[in-house]
Motif scaffolding. Sequence first.
Motif, PDB file in Angstrom:
ATOM      1  N   UNK A   1      67.986  35.964  26.345  1.00 61.26           N
ATOM      2  CA  UNK A   1      66.641  35.323  26.178  1.00 61.26           C
ATOM      3  C   UNK A   1      66.427  34.819  27.410  1.00 61.26           C
ATOM      4  N   UNK A   2      65.170  34.353  27.701  1.00 59.76           N
ATOM      5  CA  UNK A   2      64.829  33.475  29.154  1.00 59.76           C
ATOM      6  C   UNK A   2      65.670  32.093  28.849  1.00 59.76           C
ATOM      7  N   UNK A   3      65.749  31.691  27.970  1.00 64.56           N
ATOM      8  CA  UNK A   3      66.346  30.401  27.958  1.00 64.56           C
ATOM      9  C   UNK A   3      67.536  30.114  28.278  1.00 64.56           C
ATOM     10  N   UNK A   4      68.285  31.037  28.378  1.00 63.03           N
ATOM     11  CA  UNK A   4      69.818  31.098  28.865  1.00 63.03           C
ATOM     12  C   UNK A   4      69.875  31.417  30.480  1.00 63.03           C
ATOM     13  N   UNK A   5      68.659  32.052  30.984  1.00 64.83           N
ATOM     14  CA  UNK A   5      68.872  32.408  32.413  1.00 64.83           C
ATOM     15  C   UNK A   5      68.792  31.420  33.283  1.00 64.83           C
ATOM     16  N   UNK A   6      67.649  30.421  33.337  1.00 70.88           N
ATOM     17  CA  UNK A   6      67.319  29.408  33.883  1.00 70.88           C
ATOM     18  C   UNK A   6      66.984  29.618  35.209  1.00 70.88           C
ATOM     19  N   UNK A   7      66.300  30.947  35.464  1.00 69.78           N
ATOM     20  CA  UNK A   7      65.695  31.579  36.697  1.00 69.78           C
ATOM     21  C   UNK A   7      66.730  31.768  37.893  1.00 69.78           C
ATOM     22  N   UNK A   8      68.123  32.016  37.334  1.00 67.58           N
ATOM     23  CA  UNK A   8      69.074  32.386  38.155  1.00 67.58           C
ATOM     24  C   UNK A   8      69.855  33.600  37.770  1.00 67.58           C
ATOM     25  N   UNK A   9      69.696  34.648  38.702  1.00 67.14           N
ATOM     26  CA  UNK A   9      70.216  35.995  38.157  1.00 67.14           C
ATOM     27  C   UNK A   9      71.600  36.423  38.828  1.00 67.14           C
ATOM     28  N   UNK A  10      72.239  35.498  39.227  1.00 65.38           N
ATOM     29  CA  UNK A  10      73.679  36.043  39.680  1.00 65.38           C
ATOM     30  C   UNK A  10      74.664  36.030  38.613  1.00 65.38           C
ATOM     31  N   UNK A  11      75.346  37.265  38.890  1.00 67.98           N
ATOM     32  CA  UNK A  11      76.412  37.401  37.867  1.00 67.98           C
ATOM     33  C   UNK A  11      77.430  38.412  38.695  1.00 67.98           C
ATOM     34  N   UNK A  12      78.562  38.178  38.201  1.00 65.90           N
ATOM     35  CA  UNK A  12      79.733  39.080  38.424  1.00 65.90           C
ATOM     36  C   UNK A  12      80.222  40.139  37.420  1.00 65.90           C
ATOM     37  N   UNK A  13      80.090  41.278  37.678  1.00 66.37           N
ATOM     38  CA  UNK A  13      80.413  42.440  36.621  1.00 66.37           C
ATOM     39  C   UNK A  13      81.846  43.236  37.173  1.00 66.37           C
ATOM     40  N   UNK A  14      82.965  43.192  36.249  1.00 64.64           N
ATOM     41  CA  UNK A  14      84.411  43.752  36.840  1.00 64.64           C
ATOM     42  C   UNK A  14      84.375  44.726  35.690  1.00 64.64           C
ATOM     43  N   UNK A  15      85.308  45.728  35.990  1.00 65.34           N
ATOM     44  CA  UNK A  15      85.853  46.569  35.141  1.00 65.34           C
ATOM     45  C   UNK A  15      87.296  46.945  35.187  1.00 65.34           C
ATOM     46  N   UNK A  16      88.013  45.674  34.505  1.00 69.91           N
ATOM     47  CA  UNK A  16      89.302  45.393  34.667  1.00 69.91           C
ATOM     48  C   UNK A  16      90.379  46.480  34.112  1.00 69.91           C
TER      49      UNK A  16
END
Length: 619
Positions: free
Chosen positions: A461-476
């Motif tokens: 939901x939008x409430x957890x994003x806080x207008x910041x879209x940066x994430x890191x995805x890894x395939x360990x």
Amino acid sequence: MADLRERPDEEIINRFYSKMGELWSNAHQEFRDNDAYYQRKFKVWSNTYQGRPVFYDSTPTHLVDHAVATLMSFSPRIHREPVGETEQHKQDATNLEHGLKSIMDDAALHEPTIPWKVCAQYLVAHGYAVVEAPVLVGLGQRPTEPVESEFDDEEAFETAKTIYRANRKSFNPVRIRVPHPSTVLMNPREKVPTVAIKASKMTAQELHEQSITKKRKQRRKYAEIFDMGNKDPWDEVEVWDYWTPYWHVKLVANSSPSYNASPTSRAATPIWMERNTWGFVPFVHSFAGWGMDMADTGGDPKNFAQGILGPNKETIRKRTQEISAFHQILLRFAYAPMGTSRDPITLAQAISNEGILEGDPQDFWVMNTPDVPGWALQLRSQTDSTLEMGTYSSALAGVRQAGVTTVGQQAILNTAGMRIFSGVALQREHMASIVGSRILQLVDSVSELAGGIGANGKTLSRSTIHNVYGIQVAFPHAEPVMELQQRQMAMSEYGAGLIDPMTYYETAGYENGTEIKQRLIEESVRNLPSVRQKVETLVAQEMGLIDEENQAAAAQEIAARQQAMAPQIPGVSPEMGGGMGPDMGGGMGGPPQGGGAPADLNAPLTPDTFKPERIDLGR
């Protein structure tokens, strides 16, 4: 220079397709050749010897498949840094990680193929891959919150609300697709493109229905209804999708040439145009990193799109020739022609009927076949060694190496051999990170997704994003021996007070450290004598073992048993009532330290833990 903000016209789109098709023509030809090798349909003999027999083995196919299946994971691990310092921000980051992972897993599994596996295949085979994501589908099927005034009674309204809440948690219009690299044209110098064209096919009926929907929604004359004419509803029509950050145009190709035709000779006619409300071009592409630019042909994407098959094609062809020759010798030896000094027709009939041959032994013979010299077998071995040096170690495909006797030795070889794929894995993870950040952007900005999306019981939901879209995805990639060593090291460092609980969780591979701390606190509360006494009383009442007559006596017995059991728990103070006391060292927010000196790195975690043989470098 064309202004991307302005409505594109047919001429601009066709010119872009022509120029990009010309730029990518050499790379696309290489892709087609790679496909022929992967499908074992490549040319083995020159034109002079086309009549020679050919036996294809699985070498070019398993080189790609083993690299993908053995070395690369397809389940993403998502990491999100909290956007603030409060506990709520940390909890939002954890919830976002869980929600986004469920969304990406569900979006990938809705496709006929596993997108991240196909992406790895293209990176390994072609040295180049394109990811089309995120794509929104089925927005018209999103659940809508029921209005009480539209229902006749309260029961029907409550039922509709229950169905709405359930569907809202499973509504996921996001899709992740990986088309063939030759079907998408983009600027090779932009990893995140500003203009892209994708060529694909769809049924005439589907295109007709979509054009009617777009025509109904368009306020201006930017849409036309596709005329099926004499086409069957299931006939495939070639279409283009032209994307910029501001516009999306659907076009129908004016001609449908063969797969090997030059893309510069093609053109298309727009069917509809619409504003791109997403704010980005839904493509991202990258090279594997095995190629490099050349001085004489600078800028040609073919120089960068170098897969694992490219430099080894001649070796693969040579190996196929050798296998075909050895196979032919085997067939000649096993099915050598027979000769006779008698009537050959009578001999053939007797052999076919498994009858008895009449005559002397010297009347029959088998044609001699040449023996295979020893040096010919050495040639096969040299070819296999050259192919292994040009690709990757066979140890990564599960082949036991000569002289390797311990798990540790095999782990060292695997780690060294996997370094060739480090760049490929990094590129795929970065593309997945871009896709994940775009999904957050869509949920935060697209009005149709204002209520959030969800999958597998998790929501975003939008409430957890806080207008910041940066994430890191890894395939360990799972390495049991190395992971066990890292966890032992982290446990020892935590026991020595060198790291905090959250660092321990991160080092040990736990992504939900905040949830673990919360559960530890909850477990400590459950183990309080007063709380446990109440829980046991409630359970006994549910079992029907306590009534008004024995309620007081049962409560006294439960309380007495709690006091008797409390001191018997090692390392726990009675005041804590079964929680983690001072002897555990971790309080209620971290893993147990074990007390005293740090744990021995060479000691197993449990008596059942596998303990491999130590590596003796002197042997």
